[in-house]
Design an enzyme around this catalytic site. Structure first.
Site, PDB file in Angstrom:
ATOM      1  N   LYS A  15    -146.010  73.999   1.721  1.00  0.00           N
ATOM      2  CA  LYS A  15    -145.193  74.626   0.767  1.00  0.00           C
ATOM      3  C   LYS A  15    -143.462  73.550   1.545  1.00  0.00           C
ATOM      4  CE  LYS A  15    -145.666  78.790   2.226  1.00  0.00           C
ATOM      5  NZ  LYS A  15    -146.983  78.745   3.246  1.00  0.00           N
ATOM      6  N   ARG A  86    -143.959  87.745  -0.137  1.00  0.00           N
ATOM      7  CA  ARG A  86    -145.556  87.761   0.876  1.00  0.00           C
ATOM      8  C   ARG A  86    -146.070  88.801   0.619  1.00  0.00           C
ATOM      9  NH1 ARG A  86    -143.758  83.462   4.145  1.00  0.00           N
ATOM     10  NH2 ARG A  86    -145.421  82.971   5.993  1.00  0.00           N
ATOM     11  N   ARG A 120    -149.347  71.298  13.768  1.00  0.00           N
ATOM     12  CA  ARG A 120    -147.851  71.089  13.204  1.00  0.00           C
ATOM     13  C   ARG A 120    -146.506  70.547  13.639  1.00  0.00           C
ATOM     14  NH1 ARG A 120    -145.677  75.216   8.524  1.00  0.00           N
ATOM     15  NH2 ARG A 120    -145.800  76.431  10.321  1.00  0.00           N
ATOM     16  N   ARG A 153    -144.274  75.267  17.067  1.00  0.00           N
ATOM     17  CA  ARG A 153    -143.206  76.159  16.709  1.00  0.00           C
ATOM     18  C   ARG A 153    -143.794  77.511  17.720  1.00  0.00           C
ATOM     19  NH1 ARG A 153    -143.326  77.413   9.734  1.00  0.00           N
ATOM     20  NH2 ARG A 153    -144.267  79.392  11.036  1.00  0.00           N
ATOM     21  N   ARG A 164    -152.090  85.665  11.507  1.00  0.00           N
ATOM     22  CA  ARG A 164    -151.100  84.770   9.841  1.00  0.00           C
ATOM     23  C   ARG A 164    -151.635  84.584   8.720  1.00  0.00           C
ATOM     24  NH1 ARG A 164    -147.666  80.153  12.014  1.00  0.00           N
ATOM     25  NH2 ARG A 164    -147.213  79.804  10.039  1.00  0.00           N
TER      26      ARG A 164
END
Ligand code: ADP
Ligand code: ADP
Ligand code: ZN
Length: 208
Positions: A15, A86, A120, A153, A164
């Site tokens: 996204k 969400r 990531r 992160r 998550r």
């Protein structure tokens, strides 16, 4: 009026990567609750700080997030909305405050999501996303766009990623079904290359 685009997808679906391109291509605002919350992690709210939820991979309370989104959309002439809604209650709120031109779901299998998230790396200065395998910067640890430092992160560790993904399944999949039931959802294969994904999204937005 600029296009009003909603980009849905699991954590790691792409996204952020695609939103950045969309915002540049269509000249619209990139509205992302994740970045907004990370910039205000230690803000005191009556529910506690955003950090206390984000560290565990849980959702920040609706009241906090709804307010952020309402303010951001009020200021925008067209937007790509990333990371919101969400859950169903956020989706209802969104319906009250805006109309949408395109609702796109980036579909990616769970095993791929875990690999994308744990690999990531993000620019500490401008937020651009990279990946240790799939999207390497020219120089290791350095942002191609601005020269900033690339960091991992806090919530991109394997354990928090699993949490998550389960929060996504429980809370956000019903949101996707909601838009599907309304007949407005367009599904895009998010496992293609970033360029191919972008082309698919662009043809949806151009038709909207
Ligand atoms: P999201 O915002 O949905 O969590 P990101 O855009 O941050 O997802 O992408 C998650 C990770 O996967 C990043 O490291 C990014 O570089 C990488 N990535 C994004 N799109 C693709 C793709 N099409 N193929 C492979 N890796 C991708
Ligand atoms: P990703 O798409 O990679 O999971 P985000 O940057 O969108 O990550 O979100 C990071 C964290 O911020 C989430 O795990 C959650 O704690 C919080 N968050 C972001 N958007 C929302 C939202 N709409 N509602 C509640 N919490 C949110
Ligand atoms: Zn940067």
């Amino acid at each position: 009026m600029g296009k009003r685009i909603l980009l849905l997808g699991a954590p790691g679906a792409g996204k952020g990567t695609q939103s950045k391109r969309l915002a540049e291509t269509y000249g619209v605002e990139h509205v992302t609750t994740g970045d907004a919350l990370r910039a205000n992690k230690d803000m005191e709210t009556e529910y506690g700080t955003p950090r206390s939820f984000m560290e565990k991979g849980e959702l920040v309370p609706d009241a906090v997030v709804n307010e952020i989104v309402e303010a951001a959309l009020a200021d925008a002439d067209g937007y790509v909305l990333d990371g919101y809604p969400r859950n169903l209650s956020q989706a209802e709120y969104l319906t009250e405050i805006t109309d949408l031109d395109a609702v796109i779901y980036l579909k990616v299998a769970e095993s791929e999501l875990v690999e994308r998230l744990t690999g990531r790396r993000v620019c500490d200065d401008c937020g651009t996303n990279f990946h240790v395998k799939f999207n390497q910067p020219e120089e290791e640890g350095v942002c191609d766009d601005c020269g900033g430092e690339l960091v991992q992160r806090d919530d991109d560790t394997e354990e928090t990623v699993r949490e998550r993904l389960s929060v996504f399944e429980e809370n956000t999949e019903p949101v996707i079904e909601h838009y599907r039931d309304e007949g407005v959802l367009v599904e895009v294969d998010g496992e293609q290359t970033p360029d191919e994904v972008f082309e698919d999204i662009r043809s949806v937005v151009d038709d909207a």
